[in-house]
Design a protein around this motif. Structure first.
Motif, short mmCIF file in Angstrom:
data_model
loop_
_atom_site.label_atom_id
_atom_site.label_comp_id
_atom_site.label_asym_id
_atom_site.label_seq_id
_atom_site.Cartn_x
_atom_site.Cartn_y
_atom_site.Cartn_z
N ARG A 1 1.16 -1.40 0.11
CA ARG A 1 -0.43 0.22 -0.11
C ARG A 1 0.52 1.32 0.07
N ARG A 2 1.79 1.57 0.89
CA ARG A 2 3.11 2.50 0.88
C ARG A 2 3.95 2.76 -0.59
N LEU A 3 4.14 1.36 -1.24
CA LEU A 3 4.03 1.45 -2.52
C LEU A 3 3.22 1.61 -3.60
N LEU A 4 2.21 2.09 -3.66
CA LEU A 4 1.02 2.25 -4.53
C LEU A 4 0.97 3.84 -3.98
N SER A 5 1.30 4.35 -3.49
CA SER A 5 0.92 5.85 -3.01
C SER A 5 2.16 6.47 -2.93
N ASP A 6 3.18 6.22 -3.50
CA ASP A 6 4.74 6.98 -3.39
C ASP A 6 4.34 7.16 -5.14
N PRO A 7 4.86 8.24 -5.03
CA PRO A 7 5.76 9.09 -6.90
C PRO A 7 5.93 8.08 -7.38
N ARG A 8 7.27 7.80 -6.53
CA ARG A 8 8.25 7.16 -7.51
C ARG A 8 8.10 5.87 -7.78
N PHE A 9 7.53 5.35 -7.80
CA PHE A 9 6.90 3.87 -8.51
C PHE A 9 5.82 4.42 -9.72
N ALA A 10 5.24 5.31 -9.61
CA ALA A 10 4.55 5.92 -10.70
C ALA A 10 4.58 5.40 -12.39
N ASP A 11 5.47 4.52 -12.62
CA ASP A 11 5.91 3.87 -13.81
C ASP A 11 5.68 2.80 -13.83
N THR A 12 4.32 1.76 -12.92
CA THR A 12 5.05 0.26 -12.41
C THR A 12 3.38 -0.21 -12.16
N ALA A 13 3.78 -1.23 -13.38
CA ALA A 13 2.20 -2.16 -13.01
C ALA A 13 2.63 -3.42 -11.70
N VAL A 14 1.42 -2.98 -11.25
CA VAL A 14 1.41 -4.16 -10.04
C VAL A 14 0.67 -5.33 -10.63
N VAL A 15 0.63 -6.13 -10.07
CA VAL A 15 0.24 -7.61 -10.03
C VAL A 15 -0.57 -8.35 -9.64
N ILE A 16 -1.73 -8.66 -8.53
CA ILE A 16 -1.62 -8.99 -6.73
C ILE A 16 -3.39 -10.35 -6.88
N ASN A 17 -3.26 -10.92 -6.67
CA ASN A 17 -4.19 -11.92 -6.16
C ASN A 17 -5.45 -11.58 -6.32
N GLU A 18 -5.65 -10.22 -4.72
CA GLU A 18 -7.14 -9.77 -5.00
C GLU A 18 -7.16 -8.30 -4.20
N PHE A 19 -8.04 -7.46 -5.56
CA PHE A 19 -7.32 -6.37 -4.98
C PHE A 19 -8.04 -6.16 -3.88
N GLY A 20 -9.14 -6.78 -2.75
CA GLY A 20 -9.50 -5.73 -1.65
C GLY A 20 -8.92 -5.93 -0.89
N GLU A 21 -7.56 -7.59 -0.93
CA GLU A 21 -7.12 -7.35 0.23
C GLU A 21 -5.61 -6.17 0.75
N VAL A 22 -5.62 -5.49 -0.95
CA VAL A 22 -5.25 -4.47 -1.10
C VAL A 22 -5.62 -2.88 -0.50
#
Length: 374
Positions: free
Chosen positions: A42-63
């Motif tokens: 969650r910290r990673l996804l809210s950080d603009p430094r990772f703006a060019d990142t694709a995150v593949v997760i199992n369930e959106f709801g868990e995050v």
């Protein structure tokens, strides 16, 4: 051999990739149930430094993406306010990555510089890494990145003792992040860091709550086999121990013998140094036989290798029976031993057994250096 140790020979022409690798790195974020993996993500996804990142997760709801201001840009793909792409695994991981890349190239979704795959808390990283290494569909566009494992400061030691999955997640890690360290005494956090280093002495160790913890650099590290040899273990700043520790090669660490069995009684990490350049065809024969015969014991193998007739170091990475297509680096890291080194993360397999086998291939090699005494 991208399809496995027995899938065919690796010719010199297959490894003539010099310079920087322009393919998109695919990193793995793993950790046992309750280890703080989702909080870190969650910290990673809210950080603009990772703006060019694709995150593949199992369930959106868990995050819990709602608070990160998401909008749908394609089926099963959302774009976060920070710029990250986020999607769930569909048919399988390889097809998901292939489809993401195709959509990005068509302009349906933004381009991404890296992909981070978040596993479930009970996942064994080995099959995932094998899939990434063996998949011809994504080999031209994606490359294997690093494995980051989260460990809970409150329950991490007990979890490792009780659960095989947690031990395998730690054994496969290139970097370990200790979470929830603010909930325990500093001495307890340091003791856990020492325990993790004993179990996986060649992994970097970081603490998520440490003032010098750099989230932006967490997945920016080069591939683990490409790390330069650092100063001797005695030169490591003790205060930096909880911020970032990198002991390389692992057998030079003064804390324990590199081939000493770890606390789970079976998984160990050790380094083998050939001592000189190896004949490529003969080495491939040797490694293929090793992985066919003992692939179930070899959790991971990686390193830099000198090859006869080639000044550049060759990068090796493999998981169990699968060997990743090797490639050359432009230059040797400063301080590299003659002939390079190969790191084994293995179960019920010793350094002495590998060295005896390798000496049959290289009978005139120097005798192996003894491990430092405890």
């Amino acid at each position: 051999m991208s399809g496995g140790a027995a899938a065919g020979r690796v010719d010199r022409a297959d490894v003539e990739r010099g310079g920087a690798d322009a393919r998109t790195p695919v990193h793995l974020l793993t950790g046992f149930l309750g280890s703080g993996k989702t909080t870190l993500l969650r910290r990673l996804l809210s950080d603009p430094r990772f703006a060019d990142t694709a995150v593949v997760i199992n369930e959106f709801g868990e995050v819990g993406l709602d608070q990160l201001l998401v909008r749908e840009v394609a089926e099963d793909v959302v774009l976060l306010d920070s710029g990250c792409l986020c999607c769930s695994v569909r048919d399988d991981l390889v097809s998901t990555l292939a489809e993401l890349d195709a959509r990005s190239r068509r302009g349906d979704i933004p381009r991404y510089a890296r992909a981070i795959v978040e596993t479930t808390g009970l996942a064994d990283p080995a099959p995932i890494l094998q899939a990434l290494m063996a998949a011809k569909e994504i080999a031209p566009t994606h490359r294997l990145g690093c494995v980051v494992t989260t460990v809970d400061a409150l329950n991490g030691a007990r979890t490792l003792d009780a659960h095989r999955e947690a031990r395998r997640q730690l054994a496969m890690a290139d970097r370990v992040v200790i979470t929830k360290a603010d909930l325990v005494a500093p001495d307890a956090s340091r003791a856990l860091a020492a325990e993790l280093e004993r179990r996986n002495p060649e992994a970097e160790i970081a603490v998520a709550t440490h003032p010098r913890f750099d989230l932006g650099a967490l997945f920016a590290m080069p591939d683990p086999a490409l790390r330069a040899v650092p100063p001797a273990a005695g030169a490591v700043d003790e205060d930096a121990h909880l911020g970032s520790v990198d002991v390389w090669p692992p057998h030079e660490h003064a804390g324990a013998r590199a081939d000493e069995p770890r606390h789970d009684g079976s998984i160990g990490t050790f380094t083998v140094e050939p001592g000189r350049a190896v004949p490529w065809d003969a080495f491939v024969d040797w490694l293929e036989l090793l992985l066919v015969a003992r692939g179930d014991s070899v959790l991971r193998v990686k390193g830099l290798l000198a090859v006869e007739g080639e000044r550049r170091p060759l990068v090796l990475q493999g998981v169990q029976h699968v060997l990743y297509p090797p490639a050359f680096l432009p230059e040797w890291p400063a301080g590299s031993p003659p002939g390079g080194w190969i790191v084994f993360i293995a179960r019920d397999l010793t350094r002495e057994a590998i060295e005896r086998s390798l000496r049959q291939l290289l009978p005139n090699s120097p005798a192996p250096r003894p491990s430092p005494s405890v």
